[in-house]
Structures are given as structure tokens and as C-alpha cells.
Enzyme design. Structure first.
Site, PDB file in Angstrom:
ATOM      1  N   LYS A 162      44.393  34.446  44.880  1.00 36.48           N
ATOM      2  CA  LYS A 162      44.561  33.303  46.223  1.00 36.48           C
ATOM      3  C   LYS A 162      45.878  33.828  46.836  1.00 36.48           C
ATOM      4  CE  LYS A 162      44.701  28.218  46.120  1.00 36.48           C
ATOM      5  NZ  LYS A 162      43.546  28.129  47.172  1.00 36.48           N
TER       6      LYS A 162
HETATM    7  N1  PMP Z   1      37.582  28.728  47.956  1.00 33.46           N
HETATM    8  C1  PMP Z   1      38.803  28.744  48.613  1.00 33.46           C
HETATM    9  C2  PMP Z   1      38.922  29.692  49.472  1.00 33.46           C
HETATM   10  C3  PMP Z   1      39.803  27.913  48.409  1.00 33.46           C
HETATM   11  O1  PMP Z   1      41.171  28.001  48.847  1.00 33.46           O
HETATM   12  C4  PMP Z   1      39.386  27.073  47.240  1.00 33.46           C
HETATM   13  C5  PMP Z   1      40.742  25.937  46.713  1.00 33.46           C
HETATM   14  N2  PMP Z   1      41.447  26.597  45.847  1.00 33.46           N
HETATM   15  C6  PMP Z   1      38.469  26.979  46.508  1.00 33.46           C
HETATM   16  C7  PMP Z   1      37.256  27.701  46.915  1.00 33.46           C
HETATM   17  C8  PMP Z   1      38.122  26.008  45.371  1.00 33.46           C
HETATM   18  O2  PMP Z   1      38.774  26.507  44.297  1.00 33.46           O
HETATM   19  P1  PMP Z   1      39.390  25.610  43.093  1.00 33.46           P
HETATM   20  O3  PMP Z   1      38.148  24.666  42.693  1.00 33.46           O
HETATM   21  O4  PMP Z   1      39.879  26.225  41.986  1.00 33.46           O
HETATM   22  O5  PMP Z   1      40.322  24.591  43.566  1.00 33.46           O
END
Ligand code: PMP
Length: 306
Positions: free
Chosen positions: A156
Site C-alpha cells: 500500500k
Molecule cells: N484496493 C485498494 C487499491 C485499496 O486502496 C483498498 C483499501 N485499502 C482495497 C483494495 C481494499 O483493501 P482492504 O479491504 O484491506 O481495506
């Protein structure tokens, strides 16, 4: 209530003191990584529950590892810091938590090595991420999803959210609620900042870990709930653009978006054009679980207050 504190420089300080120089490496080059975690207020128990916090901090460690960042706290310590910060804030409402690992060195020079790393954390009251959780209008973005060999979506990374922002803003300016983003091969990857699921011929389908997605914690949650509570296995496979148009149901999932049903893609109604049964059941389950109201999944919820 507004944000009053941050964890910054190894201690909880007033938010006004949590400042960095314009020479900070991450501000100049996007070289950092972060998490987004939600905490949900349960008024009956007068308790704030942080949803799947260890999983988020494990992913922050993985992102840091990929970016050559030193994160000097364990998953347990990061959790303790988060609880401490939220107690100081005293929030009695739904909250968004933002941990950030950044390259704190002040100076010029593009690299990841030989830089000083820092960890910071803040939280703010937060409601919906998309207004139309019960019926999003989506478009396929003209932008393509980043590739693992460009800026790895598995991590991320701060800078990679330029890709997400381009997709989101294009969709919004064209009158849609959200984007659906294809990878370089033209297969569906995910939303601008959320994972995507499709129901087609009674099967739940989502793109795989090599489709340049962020390996979402909500995605894993949805797969587990579909299996254990609805008796539906998820098929993980590539999805074509036009499969979206003929899907019975589509929904986004993510910490921010929660579970948001997509009822239209590129001006084609999806299924009945209304929220479908699978999306509805998963949403109902999810919103109970995150507030600690489902005993079976209570272990996913970390209470903030004693
Ligand atoms: N894809 C992206 C690009 C994101 O930024 C997020 C949000 N964190 C998600 C998917 C969903 O991930 P999560 O369920 O872990 O929040």
C-alpha cells in the site's frame, strides 16, 4: 469531534505538533506506505471496536518490507499504540485510522535505501466513503491499474495512489460514483481503492492475487463469510470487462467502501438494476460483525475502551 492527537516521533502529541518539512523524502517522491483501518462505535455496549487490526498491521509490515522501510514496532505494539491514541481521542463514533510509514530524511535523491524511516498515526471520525453504497454507478476507467513490476499494488504505497486518484477523479467528473480499473492485459483488477466481486450464474468470482490488486482484508472477510455463512465458494479467476455487463450482481469491498453494491456499469444496469440477494446478505452480515454484534466473529473486533 475533530482530531486532537497524533502518534508522531515515538509519542502521542497534539496534532499541531505532528508536522514534517517540505524537504521530507516521502512528500517529494511518494516513498512510503500506509494502512486504512476502521473502528466502529457500538452504542449498546458503549464500545469502539477496531476491525481486524492485526491483519492491517501485518500488511503494513509487508508493505514496509517491499519498500525497504524499517518499522520499529511489532504488530502487537502497533495495536497498543493505536488503542492508546483512540483512548486519548475519546471517540464515540465511527472512526478511520491512518498509520503511515514514511521516509523522513530531508533532502534530494531518489532511492529507498540509506534513508531514515518514521512511523506516524492519526485517526478521525468517518462515515461513508461512497454515498451510494446501496447502488453505485460505475464506469470502466480509461486509466490502467499499476503493475507489480512498476509500483507493486500488493504494497500500500503512498505514491501509487496517484493511479487510484486519476481513476476516481475521472469517474467522478464524468458523473459516476466509482471506477473499475483494468490491468495492462485488459482484465478487471479492482476499483480505485477497493476490491471487486461478481456474482455470475450463482458463482461468486473475484480477480486473483496476481491481478495487480491490493490483497484486501475485506476481500478475505467476504470470501470467508460467503463460504461459512452463505455456503458459497469464491472462484478466483480473471474477469473480462464484458462479463461485468452480464453479471447478476457486482459489489465493491474495502475498509473505506465497506460493501457497496454496483448497480450500473458503463450505462448498463447490472442484474435487476437493484441490490441483489448475495450483496444484501453479505452487507447485513458485515455491518453486524464490524460492530461486534456477531459472537462467532467477535475475535475480529478489538475493543478500545476498558
Ligand atoms: N484496493 C485498494 C487499491 C485499496 O486502496 C483498498 C483499501 N485499502 C482495497 C483494495 C481494499 O483493501 P482492504 O479491504 O484491506 O481495506
Amino acid at each position: 469531534m475533530a482530531t486532537r492527537y497524533a502518534f508522531f516521533g515515538g509519542a502521542i502529541v497534539p496534532i499541531e505538533q505532528a508536522r514534517v518539512s517540505i524537504m521530507t523524502h516521502t512528500l517529494n517522491y511518494g516513498t512510503g506506505c500506509f494502512e486504512g483501518i476502521r473502528a466502529y462505535w457500538n452504542p449498546d455496549e458503549e464500545q469502539l471496536f477496531i476491525f481486524r487490526m492485526p491483519e492491517h498491521y501485518e500488511r503494513l509490515h509487508q508493505s514496509s518490507h517491499i519498500l525497504h522501510c524499517q518499522l520499529p514496532y511489532t504488530v502487537q505494539q502497533l495495536g497498543d499504540i493505536t488503542i492508546e491514541l483512540l483512548r486519548r481521542e475519546g471517540f464515540r463514533q465511527d472512526t478511520y485510522i491512518r498509520p503511515l510509514v514514511y521516509k523522513a530524511t530531508e533532502g534530494i535523491g531518489v532511492r529507498l535505501h540509506n534513508l531514515e524511516d518514521a512511523f506516524a498515526l492519526f485517526a478521525l471520525p468517518y462515515g461513508k466513503y461512497v454515498d451510494s453504497e446501496e447502488g453505485c454507478r460505475a464506469c470502466v476507467s480509461s486509466w490502467r491499474r499499476l503493475d507489480d513490476n512498476m509500483i507493486p499494488p500488493r504494497a500500500k504505497v503512498v505514491g501509487s495512489y496517484v493511479n487510484s486518484a486519476l481513476c476516481k477523479t475521472e469517474a467522478a467528473l464524468n458523473g459516476y460514483d466509482e471506477a473499475i480499473v483494468l490491468d495492462e492485459e485488459g482484465h478487471v483488477s479492482e476499483g480505485s481503492a477497493e476490491n471487486l466481486f461478481m456474482v455470475r450464474r450463482g458463482v461468486l468470482v473475484t480477480p486473483g492475487e496476481t491481478a495487480n490488486i491490493l490483497e484486501g482484508i475485506t476481500r478475505a472477510t467476504v470470501m470467508q463469510l460467503a463460504r461459512e455463512e452463505l455456503g458459497i465458494e469464491t472462484v478466483v479467476r480473471p474477469i473480462d470487462r464484458t462479463e461485468l455487463y452480464v453479471a447478476d450482481e457486482l459489489f465493491y469491498c474495502g475498509t473505506g467502501v465497506q460493501i457497496a453494491v454496483v448497480t450500473e456499469v458503463d450505462h448498463r444496469p447490472i442484474g435487476s438494476g437493484q441490490m441483489g440477494p448475495v450483496g444484501r446478505m453479505l452487507r447485513d452480515l458485515y455491518f453486524d460483525i464490524v460492530r461486534g454484534r456477531n459472537a462467532k466473529y467477535r475475535h475480529w473486533c478489538t475493543p478500545v475502551y476498558a
